[in-house]
Design a protein around this motif. Structure first.
Motif, PDB file in Angstrom:
ATOM      1  N   GLY A 209      41.812 -27.343 -45.027  1.00 24.35           N
ATOM      2  CA  GLY A 209      43.099 -26.666 -45.197  1.00 24.35           C
ATOM      3  C   GLY A 209      44.244 -27.671 -45.283  1.00 24.35           C
ATOM      4  N   GLN A 210      44.149 -28.724 -44.463  1.00 30.25           N
ATOM      5  CA  GLN A 210      45.200 -29.754 -44.505  1.00 30.25           C
ATOM      6  C   GLN A 210      45.156 -30.498 -45.837  1.00 30.25           C
ATOM      7  OE1 GLN A 210      44.067 -31.763 -40.890  1.00 30.25           O
ATOM      8  NE2 GLN A 210      45.763 -30.889 -39.732  1.00 30.25           N
ATOM      9  N   GLN A 211      43.949 -30.761 -46.327  1.00 32.29           N
ATOM     10  CA  GLN A 211      43.838 -31.443 -47.626  1.00 32.29           C
ATOM     11  C   GLN A 211      44.468 -30.591 -48.727  1.00 32.29           C
ATOM     12  OE1 GLN A 211      40.068 -33.466 -48.630  1.00 32.29           O
ATOM     13  NE2 GLN A 211      39.420 -32.988 -46.558  1.00 32.29           N
ATOM     14  N   GLN A 212      44.227 -29.284 -48.666  1.00 29.45           N
ATOM     15  CA  GLN A 212      44.802 -28.436 -49.706  1.00 29.45           C
ATOM     16  C   GLN A 212      46.319 -28.374 -49.564  1.00 29.45           C
ATOM     17  OE1 GLN A 212      44.294 -27.919 -52.583  1.00 29.45           O
ATOM     18  NE2 GLN A 212      43.015 -26.129 -52.917  1.00 29.45           N
ATOM     19  N   ARG A 213      46.825 -28.488 -48.340  1.00 30.49           N
ATOM     20  CA  ARG A 213      48.281 -28.548 -48.147  1.00 30.49           C
ATOM     21  C   ARG A 213      48.860 -29.808 -48.809  1.00 30.49           C
ATOM     22  NH1 ARG A 213      50.565 -25.180 -44.120  1.00 30.49           N
ATOM     23  NH2 ARG A 213      48.969 -23.739 -43.398  1.00 30.49           N
ATOM     24  N   VAL A 214      48.142 -30.919 -48.656  1.00 27.43           N
ATOM     25  CA  VAL A 214      48.586 -32.149 -49.336  1.00 27.43           C
ATOM     26  C   VAL A 214      48.603 -31.913 -50.850  1.00 27.43           C
ATOM     27  CG1 VAL A 214      48.078 -34.587 -49.789  1.00 27.43           C
ATOM     28  CG2 VAL A 214      47.672 -33.647 -47.506  1.00 27.43           C
ATOM     29  N   ALA A 215      47.561 -31.236 -51.335  1.00 26.86           N
ATOM     30  CA  ALA A 215      47.478 -30.976 -52.779  1.00 26.86           C
ATOM     31  C   ALA A 215      48.632 -30.073 -53.240  1.00 26.86           C
ATOM     32  CB  ALA A 215      46.130 -30.344 -53.127  1.00 26.86           C
ATOM     33  N   VAL A 216      49.012 -29.125 -52.395  1.00 30.16           N
ATOM     34  CA  VAL A 216      50.156 -28.257 -52.735  1.00 30.16           C
ATOM     35  C   VAL A 216      51.427 -29.103 -52.802  1.00 30.16           C
ATOM     36  CG1 VAL A 216      51.620 -26.358 -51.916  1.00 30.16           C
ATOM     37  CG2 VAL A 216      49.130 -26.146 -51.783  1.00 30.16           C
ATOM     38  N   ALA A 217      51.611 -29.972 -51.800  1.00 31.15           N
ATOM     39  CA  ALA A 217      52.792 -30.847 -51.787  1.00 31.15           C
ATOM     40  C   ALA A 217      52.804 -31.736 -53.030  1.00 31.15           C
ATOM     41  CB  ALA A 217      52.799 -31.692 -50.520  1.00 31.15           C
ATOM     42  N   ARG A 218      51.649 -32.282 -53.363  1.00 35.25           N
ATOM     43  CA  ARG A 218      51.567 -33.149 -54.548  1.00 35.25           C
ATOM     44  C   ARG A 218      51.918 -32.374 -55.823  1.00 35.25           C
ATOM     45  NH1 ARG A 218      45.771 -35.197 -56.142  1.00 35.25           N
ATOM     46  NH2 ARG A 218      45.624 -32.941 -56.346  1.00 35.25           N
ATOM     47  N   ALA A 219      51.411 -31.136 -55.908  1.00 35.13           N
ATOM     48  CA  ALA A 219      51.681 -30.329 -57.099  1.00 35.13           C
ATOM     49  C   ALA A 219      53.176 -30.036 -57.257  1.00 35.13           C
ATOM     50  CB  ALA A 219      50.889 -29.025 -57.025  1.00 35.13           C
ATOM     51  N   LEU A 220      53.895 -30.010 -56.138  1.00 38.90           N
ATOM     52  CA  LEU A 220      55.324 -29.690 -56.194  1.00 38.90           C
ATOM     53  C   LEU A 220      56.204 -30.922 -56.350  1.00 38.90           C
ATOM     54  CD1 LEU A 220      55.428 -27.072 -53.309  1.00 38.90           C
ATOM     55  CD2 LEU A 220      55.801 -26.595 -55.734  1.00 38.90           C
ATOM     56  N   ALA A 221      55.573 -32.109 -56.336  1.00 36.77           N
ATOM     57  CA  ALA A 221      56.347 -33.349 -56.230  1.00 36.77           C
ATOM     58  C   ALA A 221      57.434 -33.464 -57.292  1.00 36.77           C
ATOM     59  CB  ALA A 221      55.408 -34.557 -56.282  1.00 36.77           C
ATOM     60  N   ASN A 222      57.089 -33.201 -58.532  1.00 33.15           N
ATOM     61  CA  ASN A 222      58.059 -33.395 -59.617  1.00 33.15           C
ATOM     62  C   ASN A 222      58.832 -32.117 -59.949  1.00 33.15           C
ATOM     63  OD1 ASN A 222      57.884 -36.151 -60.138  1.00 33.15           O
ATOM     64  ND2 ASN A 222      55.996 -35.900 -61.319  1.00 33.15           N
ATOM     65  N   ARG A 223      58.937 -31.242 -58.970  1.00 33.29           N
ATOM     66  CA  ARG A 223      59.683 -29.981 -59.131  1.00 33.29           C
ATOM     67  C   ARG A 223      59.247 -29.224 -60.388  1.00 33.29           C
ATOM     68  NH1 ARG A 223      63.516 -33.687 -57.087  1.00 33.29           N
ATOM     69  NH2 ARG A 223      64.438 -32.932 -55.145  1.00 33.29           N
ATOM     70  N   PRO A 224      57.967 -28.845 -60.434  1.00 33.76           N
ATOM     71  CA  PRO A 224      57.473 -28.148 -61.626  1.00 33.76           C
ATOM     72  C   PRO A 224      58.102 -26.766 -61.757  1.00 33.76           C
ATOM     73  CG  PRO A 224      55.873 -27.975 -59.880  1.00 33.76           C
ATOM     74  CD  PRO A 224      56.949 -28.898 -59.374  1.00 33.76           C
ATOM     75  N   ARG A 225      58.073 -26.250 -62.959  1.00 35.19           N
ATOM     76  CA  ARG A 225      58.512 -24.864 -63.177  1.00 35.19           C
ATOM     77  C   ARG A 225      57.358 -23.910 -62.935  1.00 35.19           C
ATOM     78  NH1 ARG A 225      62.779 -24.814 -66.848  1.00 35.19           N
ATOM     79  NH2 ARG A 225      63.093 -22.697 -66.145  1.00 35.19           N
ATOM     80  N   LEU A 226      56.128 -24.415 -63.171  1.00 35.22           N
ATOM     81  CA  LEU A 226      54.934 -23.566 -63.089  1.00 35.22           C
ATOM     82  C   LEU A 226      53.887 -24.233 -62.211  1.00 35.22           C
ATOM     83  CD1 LEU A 226      53.173 -21.162 -64.162  1.00 35.22           C
ATOM     84  CD2 LEU A 226      52.506 -22.677 -66.052  1.00 35.22           C
ATOM     85  N   LEU A 227      53.307 -23.439 -61.307  1.00 36.56           N
ATOM     86  CA  LEU A 227      52.165 -23.911 -60.516  1.00 36.56           C
ATOM     87  C   LEU A 227      50.920 -23.207 -61.030  1.00 36.56           C
ATOM     88  CD1 LEU A 227      52.893 -23.861 -56.666  1.00 36.56           C
ATOM     89  CD2 LEU A 227      52.332 -25.838 -58.102  1.00 36.56           C
ATOM     90  N   ILE A 228      49.875 -23.983 -61.271  1.00 39.13           N
ATOM     91  CA  ILE A 228      48.601 -23.397 -61.686  1.00 39.13           C
ATOM     92  C   ILE A 228      47.574 -23.739 -60.612  1.00 39.13           C
ATOM     93  CG2 ILE A 228      46.717 -23.612 -63.355  1.00 39.13           C
ATOM     94  CD1 ILE A 228      48.730 -23.778 -65.556  1.00 39.13           C
TER      95      ILE A 228
END
Ligand SMILES: Nc1ncnc2c1ncn2[C@@H]1O[C@H](COP(=O)(O)OP(=O)(O)OP(=O)(O)O)[C@@H](O)[C@H]1O
Length: 290
Positions: A209-228
Motif C-alpha cells: 500500500g505504501q509503494q502504491q502511495r509513492v506511485a500515486v505521488a509520482r504520477a502527480l509530480a508534474n501536475r497532470p491533467r489526467l490520471l490513468i
C-alpha cells in the motif's frame, strides 16, 4: 452515480461520495492559490510539436477533458484476430473519477493504453486536454505522457534502487524542474499521500500500500491533467485497496485532475463518480443501484 458513457451533467461531474481519508494540504491551498492543476484557466493547444509541453486545451468548465471517439483496436497474430475494442466512445470531464469495470479480457487495459498514448488504435480518435493523442508523433506522445498524463499501474512500477523521494523525483528530473522546486514538490506530494516519514525508504522497505502511495505521488509530480490507473489495487488486500481508492478519490478532488481507473473490484466502484462497463470490447449499460 452516473453509469452511462454520455450521462453527464454539464457544468461538473456527479457529486462524489464522501471519503474518510483527506490528504494534507498541498501548499497551494495554504497559500490561498488555486489547485496545483488549474483546470479553470486553460491555455489553447497549438501545433503538434508543442502539444503536451504544458497545460493546454479543453479545461473550460463544462467541456470534456478526455474525448474518445469510435476507438477500435484489433490484435493480430498470424491469421488470428482479437477485436479488443469495438468503436468505443466516451467523454470524461475535469474533476471526474471514472471507474472502468469489466471482466478479465474485456478490454480495460487496451482502452487505457490507447487513451494514454501507450499504444495506437486501428481507428478512432482520442483527445486529452486538447491534445490529439491518436495523431501525435512519438515525440509528442513522450511529452504528453511526461506532462499531461500521470500513470499508476497494478505492479507499482517503482525503481527498486531509488528511495521514495527519488522515485517521486524521476518525472520532475525528466521535466527539468529546478532542484529547489523539485525538493519542495516531492515533500508536498509525499505528505499528501501520508508518507512524510518514509521519504528515504526504498520500495522493498515499504508495504504494498505504501509503494502504491509513492506511485500515486509520482504520477502527480508534474501536475497532470489526467490520471490513468490500471488495476491500482490489484496486488493489494481489500482494505489497503480501498484506502488507495480513497486516496485517489481525495487527490482527484484536491488536485482537480480527471481519473480513469480500471478495476474489476465491485467494492471500489462506489467511490467513482461514474462507472463505465466494458464487455467484450464494448460498453454496456450499468444497472443503477436501487
Ligand atoms: N498484445 C496482445 N496481443 C494479442 N491479444 C491481446 C494483446 N493484449 C490484449 N489482448 C487481448 O485483447 C483482449 C482485451 O485485453 P485487455 O488486456 O485489454 O483486457 P482487460 O480487461 O484489461 O483484462 P484484465 O482485467 O485481465 O487485465 C483480450 O482478449 C486479450 O487476450
Amino acid at each position: 452515480m452516473n453509469t452511462q458513457p454520455g450521462n453527464h451533467t454539464p457544468g461538473g461531474p456527479a457529486q462524489p461520495n464522501a471519503v474518510a481519508w483527506q490528504p494534507a494540504a498541498t501548499g497551494n491551498e495554504q497559500a490561498g492559490k488555486p489547485p496545483a492543476t488549474d483546470v479553470t484557466h486553460p491555455q489553447p493547444a497549438t501545433d503538434p510539436a508543442q502539444h503536451a509541453t504544458g497545460p493546454a486545451g479543453t479545461g473550460d468548465a463544462g467541456k470534456p477533458l478526455v474525448v474518445v471517439e469510435r476507438l477500435r483496436k484489433v490484435y493480430r497474430s498470424g491469421p488470428k484476430e482479437v477485436v479488443a475494442l469495438r468503436d468505443v466512445s466516451f467523454e470524461a470531464y475535469p474533476g471526474e473519477l471514472i471507474a472502468i469495470r469489466g471482466r478479465s479480457g474485456s478490454g480495460k487495459t487496451t482502452l487505457l493504453n490507447q487513451v494514454g498514448g501507450l499504444d495506437r488504435p486501428d481507428s478512432g480518435h482520442v483527445t486529452v486536454a486538447g491534445h490529439p493523442v491518436t495523431e501525435l508523433p512519438e515525440s509528442g506522445l513522450l511529452a504528453l505522457r511526461r506532462d499531461v498524463i500521470g500513470f499508476i499501474f497494478q505492479s507499482f512500477g517503482l525503481i527498486p534502487v531509488l528511495s521514495a523521494a527519488e522515485n517521486v523525483g524521476v518525472p520532475l528530473r525528466l521535466s527539468r524542474t529546478p532542484v529547489a522546486e523539485r525538493e519542495e514538490r516531492i515533500q508536498i506530494l509525499l505528505s499528501m499521500v501520508g508518507l512524510e516519514k518514509h521519504v528515504n525508504q526504498r520500495p522493498y522497505e515499504l508495504s504494498g500500500g505504501q509503494q502504491q502511495r509513492v506511485a500515486v505521488a509520482r504520477a502527480l509530480a508534474n501536475r497532470p491533467r489526467l490520471l490513468i490507473a490500471d488495476e491500482p489495487t490489484g496486488q493489494l488486500d481489500s482494505q489497503t485497496g480501498r484506502q488507495i481508492m480513497q486516496l485517489l478519490r481525495a487527490v482527484v478532488r484536491s488536485e482537480g485532475v480527471t481519473a480513469l481507473v480500471a478495476t474489476h473490484d465491485p467494492s471500489l466502484i462506489t467511490l467513482a463518480d461514474r462507472v463505465l462497463e466494458l464487455h467484450d470490447g464494448a460498453f454496456t449499460p450499468v444497472p443503477t443501484p436501487a
